[in-house]
Enzyme design. Structure first.
Site, PDB file in Angstrom:
ATOM      1  N   SER A 239     -68.047   0.928  42.170  1.00 13.25           N
ATOM      2  CA  SER A 239     -69.363   0.897  41.546  1.00 13.25           C
ATOM      3  C   SER A 239     -70.390   1.551  42.460  1.00 13.25           C
ATOM      4  O   SER A 239     -70.417   1.304  43.664  1.00 13.25           O
ATOM      5  CB  SER A 239     -69.771  -0.554  41.273  1.00 13.25           C
ATOM      6  OG  SER A 239     -71.064  -0.622  40.743  1.00 13.25           O
ATOM      7  N   THR A 244     -70.002   6.769  36.275  1.00 10.99           N
ATOM      8  CA  THR A 244     -70.677   6.877  34.986  1.00 10.99           C
ATOM      9  C   THR A 244     -71.495   8.154  34.907  1.00 10.99           C
ATOM     10  O   THR A 244     -71.409   8.917  33.928  1.00 10.99           O
ATOM     11  CB  THR A 244     -71.588   5.656  34.747  1.00 10.99           C
ATOM     12  OG1 THR A 244     -70.791   4.475  34.736  1.00 10.99           O
ATOM     13  CG2 THR A 244     -72.328   5.772  33.425  1.00 10.99           C
ATOM     14  N   ASP A 258     -65.312   3.836  33.189  1.00 11.84           N
ATOM     15  CA  ASP A 258     -64.976   2.877  34.245  1.00 11.84           C
ATOM     16  C   ASP A 258     -63.501   2.507  34.374  1.00 11.84           C
ATOM     17  O   ASP A 258     -63.019   2.354  35.482  1.00 11.84           O
ATOM     18  CB  ASP A 258     -65.792   1.597  34.039  1.00 11.84           C
ATOM     19  CG  ASP A 258     -65.797   0.691  35.261  1.00 11.84           C
ATOM     20  OD1 ASP A 258     -65.818   1.214  36.388  1.00 11.84           O
ATOM     21  OD2 ASP A 258     -65.773  -0.531  35.091  1.00 11.84           O
TER      22      ASP A 258
END
Length: 532
Positions: A239, A244, A258
């Site tokens: 992350s 994205t 993801d």
């Protein structure tokens, strides 16, 4: 509010879950938004987005995640990475959670984990919060209404934020708990309202189940060329590394942002939506993701907003830097209708180097790709986990250690076999710092990263000239149209070359020390690719 559709023989009572208040099965988005607002879980924002706060927890709690130590998984779980819970402790936890749930209303969503019907998992989500039902309805794959008449859940996830675990009684660490029981085919989540726990619990589950079917589960985003699903690419990364943002390329079709699988049939998305970070999001840089924050049903998590105008503040991090929005894939105009693509032609590993040592892009041999995949070097970004307040360098194997229930070599060898079989090109992309480490340098320009990726995907980068990096041994392009040549040589971006050399030597040593744990389990070619 009308109740949704459900297989009459698969109500919660048939699973031994009884004594609840109202149970609302498979509400669609308008009904879930209405329920969430009427219950005071949040409020409507512009365009009908749902604005909410997750309270105390604004990121995942990986240290509170447990796998129940049953005989069936004793020999296959990577216990060094997965905290065990005794079966009797889980039974006490389950009984106490059910007792806590008595008389309370719950929301059930019957969903698919995986776009490929051959490899999907039928999952029942039971949530205390209506907006959690909305969130997971975005994030997993929605069956057609007629499919719900015969839906039989293989696994059940119960999420009850108001329930607090008892560490002494339930064999956990704190009052927050995420417990996976492979024998019962059940996941219990308590003591946290952070919605990301829902999707990552299912991801962890798929990471365990799919390798047995020869499917490589991947913590990655994916896209493919317009009109050519065979020309696909996957982007591994933790992350905050850009999965994205970089996969949402308007010149390509977005498969997902993801979680994906790579089977003998190709690439497929596990999910049906996106969970994007919104910190510093702008209409200029990322217009489509920005636009989702004011579309109906988008879940906007932990963002500060003006109570009168409902304008969102994309720079106010007083709640968390991990502010996010969750929305269905079809809110992105170039998203895939099927969530499926061909075998990846390009495997891209995204790293966020807070030391400012790595180049913005490097070409990897297959053995080097395995080395960097198993190493998983990156930086945890603020807010994604409890206690992370600044970029923190870390080695997260397979670019997703918190979600890996099996030993990393299982995934590494699967990926290595897929790359060999289908001839994918491999790249390491640094979206972290340049010109110095965090606090001195600056973040890699997104425009340069996009230009480098475009050149890699269209083949022009591979046809250019490369130099061998003296520290890591991989190949780095010498020049790329539209990219400042100085950026391609990290040492040249530092004001003090000797300081760069010292930092690079330190990082090489960190790689070597971390990789020692994998040496007994890997093949000779990957050992030869090791650095340090």
């Amino acid at each position: 509010m009308m109740n949704g559709r459900v297989n009459p023989s698969q109500r919660l009572e048939d699973q031994g879950i009884s004594g609840l208040g109202h149970v609302y099965y498979n509400y669609i988005e308008p009904a879930l938004v209405e329920a969430a607002v009427s219950r005071g879980e949040g409020q409507l924002g512009k365009g009908g987005a749902f604005l909410c706060s997750t309270g105390q927890f604004t990121g995942r709690s990986p240290k509170d995640k447990f796998v129940v130590r049953t005989a069936g998984v004793e020999e296959t779980i990577w216990w060094d990475n997965n905290a065990p819970m005794a079966p009797d402790a889980f039974e006490r936890l389950y009984a106490d959670m059910l007792a806590h749930m008595q008389g309370r209303d719950y929301f059930v969503q019957d969903l698919f984990g995986g776009a490929d019907p051959v490899h999907r998992l039928d999952v029942r989500m039971v949530t205390e919060l209506a907006w959690h039902g909305l969130f997971i309805r975005h994030m997993l794959r929605r069956p057609a209404r007629a499919e719900l008449d015969s839906f039989v859940p293989e696994w059940t996830v119960i999420n009850c934020p108001s329930f607090e675990a008892d560490p002494a009684k339930h064999g956990c660490r704190t009052t927050t708990v995420i417990a996976l029981n492979f024998e019962r085919k059940m996941i219990l989540i308590g003591g946290t309202a952070y919605a990301g726990e829902n999707k990552k619990a299912v991801f962890t589950l798929l990471n365990y189940l799919l390798p047995e079917k020869g499917v490589m589960p991947m913590h990655c985003s994916a896209n493919h060329a317009i009109g050519n699903p065979v020309d696909s690419a996957v982007f591994f990364g933790l992350s905050g590394t850009g999965k994205t943002t970089l996969s949402a390329d308007p010149s390509r079709i977005l498969i997902g942002d993801d979680e994906h699988g790579w089977s003998d049939r190709g690439t497929f998305n596990f999910e049906g939506g996106c969970y994007a970070k919104t910190i510093h999001l702008s209409a200029e840089a990322e217009p489509e993701i920005y636009a989702t924050t004011s579309r109906f049903g988008t879940v906007v998590e932990n963002m500060v907003f003006d109570p009168e105008t409902l304008d969102l503040d994309f720079s106010d991090t007083s709640l968390t830097e991990n502010m996010r929005c969750a929305y269905p894939l079809d809110y992105i105009s170039n998203a895939s209708d099927t969530g499926m693509g061909g075998h990846p032609k390009h495997v891209i590993m995204l790293t966020c180097d807070a030391y400012g040592v790595l180049p913005p892009i490097a070409r990897l041999t297959p053995a080097q790709a395995m080395y960097h995949f198993l190493s998983g070097f990156t930086s945890k970004t603020p807010g994604t986990e409890r206690g992370i307040v600044e970029p923190t360098p870390t080695f997260s194997t397979c670019f997703g250690a918190p979600f890996m229930p099996r030993r990393p070599e299982i995934y590494g060898k699967l990926l290595q076999a897929k790359i060999a079989q289908f001839g994918a090109s491999c790249w390491l992309v640094n979206t972290g710092w340049t010109g110095g480490k965090y606090g001195t340098g600056k973040r890699m320009p997104i425009k340069a990263t996009r230009a480098l990726l475009t050149a890699a995907l269209d083949g022009s980068l591979g046809a250019g000239a490369f130099r061998r990096d003296p520290n890591f041994g991989f190949e780095v392009p010498v020049s790329v149209p539209g990219v400042d040549a100085a950026l391609l040589d990290p040492r040249a971006t530092w004001g003090d070359a000797a300081a760069y050399d010292a930092q690079a030597a330190k990082l090489v040593g960190m790689f070597a020390d971390n990789f020692a744990q994998y040496v007994p389990f890997i093949d000779a070619d990957v050992k030869a690719a090791a650095i340090g």
